[in-house]
Design a protein around this motif. Structure first.
Motif, mmCIF file in Angstrom:
data_model
loop_
_atom_site.group_PDB
_atom_site.id
_atom_site.type_symbol
_atom_site.label_atom_id
_atom_site.label_comp_id
_atom_site.label_asym_id
_atom_site.label_seq_id
_atom_site.Cartn_x
_atom_site.Cartn_y
_atom_site.Cartn_z
ATOM 1 N N VAL A 1 12.951 6.285 29.042
ATOM 2 C CA VAL A 1 12.651 7.235 29.090
ATOM 3 C C VAL A 1 11.287 7.196 28.624
ATOM 4 O O VAL A 1 10.768 6.425 27.399
ATOM 5 C CB VAL A 1 12.989 8.460 28.345
ATOM 6 N N PHE B 1 1.771 -1.042 22.959
ATOM 7 C CA PHE B 1 2.597 -0.845 21.717
ATOM 8 C C PHE B 1 4.575 -1.805 22.126
ATOM 9 O O PHE B 1 4.670 -1.514 22.027
ATOM 10 C CB PHE B 1 2.444 0.185 21.067
ATOM 11 N N GLY B 2 4.318 -0.662 23.650
ATOM 12 C CA GLY B 2 5.936 -0.424 23.948
ATOM 13 C C GLY B 2 5.401 -2.090 24.337
ATOM 14 O O GLY B 2 7.075 -2.212 24.909
ATOM 15 N N LYS C 1 4.602 -4.229 23.761
ATOM 16 C CA LYS C 1 4.592 -5.774 22.329
ATOM 17 C C LYS C 1 5.929 -5.326 21.618
ATOM 18 O O LYS C 1 6.493 -7.017 21.703
ATOM 19 C CB LYS C 1 3.261 -5.254 21.513
ATOM 20 N N ARG D 1 0.365 5.246 28.188
ATOM 21 C CA ARG D 1 1.151 4.889 26.481
ATOM 22 C C ARG D 1 2.917 4.842 27.299
ATOM 23 O O ARG D 1 3.673 3.432 27.346
ATOM 24 C CB ARG D 1 1.178 5.506 25.036
ATOM 25 N N ALA D 2 3.307 6.270 27.192
ATOM 26 C CA ALA D 2 4.741 6.186 28.509
ATOM 27 C C ALA D 2 4.832 5.390 29.818
ATOM 28 O O ALA D 2 5.922 5.277 29.436
ATOM 29 C CB ALA D 2 4.723 7.456 28.097
ATOM 30 N N VAL E 1 5.988 1.641 29.045
ATOM 31 C CA VAL E 1 7.412 1.008 29.856
ATOM 32 C C VAL E 1 8.065 0.758 30.323
ATOM 33 O O VAL E 1 9.268 1.056 30.271
ATOM 34 C CB VAL E 1 8.200 2.018 28.307
ATOM 35 N N SER F 1 10.709 5.796 21.107
ATOM 36 C CA SER F 1 10.660 5.775 22.380
ATOM 37 C C SER F 1 10.456 5.215 23.412
ATOM 38 O O SER F 1 10.527 4.760 24.407
ATOM 39 C CB SER F 1 10.668 7.849 23.182
ATOM 40 N N LEU F 2 9.203 4.308 22.553
ATOM 41 C CA LEU F 2 8.640 2.896 23.146
ATOM 42 C C LEU F 2 9.570 1.491 23.336
ATOM 43 O O LEU F 2 8.698 1.099 23.400
ATOM 44 C CB LEU F 2 6.903 2.784 22.876
ATOM 45 N N GLY F 3 10.470 1.901 22.521
ATOM 46 C CA GLY F 3 11.761 1.105 21.991
ATOM 47 C C GLY F 3 11.531 -0.287 20.751
ATOM 48 O O GLY F 3 11.496 -0.521 20.290
ATOM 49 N N ARG G 1 10.098 -1.888 12.926
ATOM 50 C CA ARG G 1 9.289 -2.069 13.886
ATOM 51 C C ARG G 1 8.175 -1.206 13.416
ATOM 52 O O ARG G 1 7.515 -1.015 13.394
ATOM 53 C CB ARG G 1 9.739 -2.700 15.180
#
Lengths: 340, 293
Positions: free
Chosen positions: A76, A97-98, A100, A147-148, A151, B181-183, B188
């Protein structure tokens, strides 16, 4: 991706935040969870995200039971009310970030290209080397969204996305979010306590009170056919007058309106400021004016009926009305409910 | 600072009060903090550089320096990890006994270090709780390095946690939730999101903790047994030299301790001046740019 909630409940210590909510959000829909604070809207959003776990019930993403999938693997995109940007990373690093940390490895050039693309989408190209503290609130919220989205989430979840912004920026971002949604077609659920925001933005509005859904429907449905007095009151300014119903007509003390659906007895009439008009010549509820507030497109009249009920309504800017005037309030339309 | 002529000064900016206040603070600071340090330096070299060198080179002094450094090298990292863990637990989780834990962490601040030392005697001493057990296992805790480390750790347990708790409380859980939430995995998230945002407070806590470990006297004095050349840390050694009527030797050793303290402070200042310091607080370094729609 379609999301279904089946009888979801959540209790914090002794506070029953969500009490058996069932809800279906169709693929590609833009849905608002609207309710006063403490109504459980944010808790529902966080349960869909996996940031809270449901005590009871199930949450489905498509056909898959996602109830126990941890947030990290749920796929999500979550946008926080206060952005939650990483303050030690630049805008570009935040967006990257997501990608990486993803299990799916991408090359550096790939990530950079995607960051550029996303920043163009949110109209922030050129700002990627700034830090979050160096950009404005509206820009921060757009970075949070980029950013959201980075991903490739199945669902986009926004918690009071414009709550911390001033009115003009909020209106602009609202329109812009609508554009992004129609461009990407991603299933989107957002939480707000701002009725105007929910009605302007959402395909469908879900109104919550005390952990339960009180009504859901399109903006037209919830505004024109509210199911309860709570919905009427919550959706905007309203006046309440007590009425007595007899033979399908409601008497409001000077005016009567048709009430075909109500049984004889006591009732409450809810009247929006625009549902009332002012007349000096007669017919309607006798009232005297206590004050007038001048606003951009109209004048808000604060009056009190001869029975002692306060009323607020809007008249056109040209109407000369002032404190102390006497006249009659006429009713264009009203929402009637049996007395509480 | 200066205000335009003819206009009333800002609140709290009356020149007379300002000058008096600054003067009082400067004089007090110089008298109570700076002067004793200068005295140490002067006294340490009062019998010449040769005597200073000889005192420092004395095996007992060298051993005391070694022991103090070893204690710090063990106690500081352990307390750093404990401090991070405690701050994390207290600020990111809701659990039964959370407030109690905060109180526990604070205890070493309010208790006299001697009490801590005596308590360790009762726990690990020959007549103590684990004494016989430890003796049969031939593990020496008291009058040896482990006892010194334990006592130092007790005294400095709150330093890192105390610096981190208010900061992490203010930061809340949003950043970690966003990262997850970004994984990002737990590790990390900790290393690339949590740690960079607490590093200056953490460093500050570590510096304070280190200074206190190196300087701790009371608790260590009880558990170490003051054996010259074996269990004497630098502060204990200074006292010993002083009691031997070797004032210059005591000052020489004390100057080492003072030097260590100065080095820690300078290290902190230097680290803060690094570019990294700016990166973590860009608001201080760059002007805020207004919104451009």
């Amino acid at each position: 991706m379609k999301i279904s909630l089946k009888n979801v409940a959540k209790t914090f210590q002794t506070f029953r935040a969500v009490r058996g909510v069932s809800l279906e959000i169709e693929s590609g829909e833009l849905v608002a969870l609207l309710g006063p604070s403490g109504s459980g809207k944010t808790t529902i959003l966080r349960m869909v995200a996996g940031l809270e776990y449901a005590d009871e019930g199930q949450i489905f993403f498509g056909d898959e039971d996602a109830t126990d999938i941890p947030v990290r693997e749920r796929g999500v995109g979550f946008v926080f009310q206060h952005y939650a940007l990483f303050p030690h990373m630049t805008v570009g690093e935040n967006v990257a970030f997501g990608m990486k940390v993803s299990k799916k490895k991408r090359s550096k050039a790939d990530i950079e290209a995607r960051v550029g693309e996303l920043l163009r989408l949110v109209k922030l190209d050129g700002l990627q080397d700034r830090f979050p503290n160096q950009i404005s609130g509206g820009q921060r919220q757009r970075v949070a969204l980029a950013r959201a989205l980075a991903v490739d989430p199945k669902v986009l979840l926004l918690d009071e996305p414009f709550g911390a912004l001033d009115a003009n920026v909020r209106r602009e971002l609202r329109r812009w979010l609508r554009e992004i949604h129609s461009e990407l077609g991603i299933t989107t659920l957002f939480v707000t306590h701002d009725q105007e925001e929910a009605l302007d933005l959402a395909d469908r509005v879900v109104i919550l009170d005390e952990g339960r859904i009180v009504q859901e429907g399109t903006p037209a449905q919830v505004t024109r056919q509210p199911k309860s007095a709570f919905v009427v009151r919550f959706l905007g300014d309203t006046n309440r007058l007590s009425a007595s119903v007899a033979n399908g007509m409601a008497d409001l003390g000077g005016a009567s309106i048709a009430a075909p659906a109500l049984a004889d007895g006591k009732a409450d009439a809810y009247l929006r400021p625009n549902d009332l008009t002012w007349s000096t010549t007669g017919g309607g509820i006798p009232a005297s004016v206590e004050g007038v507030l001048d606003r951009t497109g109209s004048r808000r009249v604060i009056a009190v009926t001869d029975r002692g009920d306060p009323l607020e309504f809007d008249v056109a800017p040209e109407v000369a009305v002032k404190a102390g005037d006497r006249g009659f309030v006429q009713i264009a339309r009203a929402q009637l409910f049996a007395a509480e | 600072m200066r205000h335009a002529k003819g206009k009333p000064p800002r609140v709290g900016d009356r020149p007379a009060i300002r000058r008096t206040l600054i003067a009082v603070v400067l004089v007090t600071g110089a008298f109570f903090v700076l002067a004793p340090l200068v005295v140490i330096a002067v006294q340490a070299f009062s019998l010449g550089v040769g005597y200073f060198g000889a005192t420092i080179a004395h095996p007992d002094t060298r051993h005391a320096i070694f022991l103090t450094a070893a204690t710090a090298l063990i106690a500081v990292p352990i307390n750093t990890i404990f401090g991070i863990a405690a701050a994390w637990a207290v600020t990111k989780y809701e659990f039964w006994g959370r407030r109690f834990l905060i109180v526990i962490i604070e205890i070493p601040f309010s208790i006299s270090p001697v009490v801590a030392g005596v308590a360790y005697l009762f726990v690990y001493g020959l007549q103590g709780l684990f004494g016989p057990m430890l003796q049969s296992a031939e593990v020496r805790v008291l009058f040896a390095l482990p006892g010194i480390v334990l006592a130092s750790m007790f005294v400095t347990a709150p330093f890192v946690a105390r610096e981190l708790i208010p900061l992490m409380q203010a930061q809340g859980r949003d950043l970690e939730e966003a990262a997850t939430s970004l994984g990002a995995s737990g590790w990390r998230t900790f290393f690339s999101v949590t740690l960079p945002n607490i590093k200056w407070a953490l460093l500050y806590g570590v510096v304070l903790c280190n200074a206190r470990v190196m300087g701790e006297f009371g608790a260590v004095s009880v558990v170490s047994g003051n054996i010259r050349g074996q269990t004497n840390t630098l502060p204990l050694h200074i006292e010993l030299l002083y009691h031997d009527y070797n004032a210059v030797g005591a000052f020489a050793a004390a100057s080492i301790l003072a030097l260590l303290a100065v080095v820690t402070i300078v290290a902190k200042v230097l680290l803060e001046r690094q570019g990294a310091g700016r990166r973590s607080r860009p608001a201080l370094a760059a002007p805020i740019v207004e919104a451009k729609p």
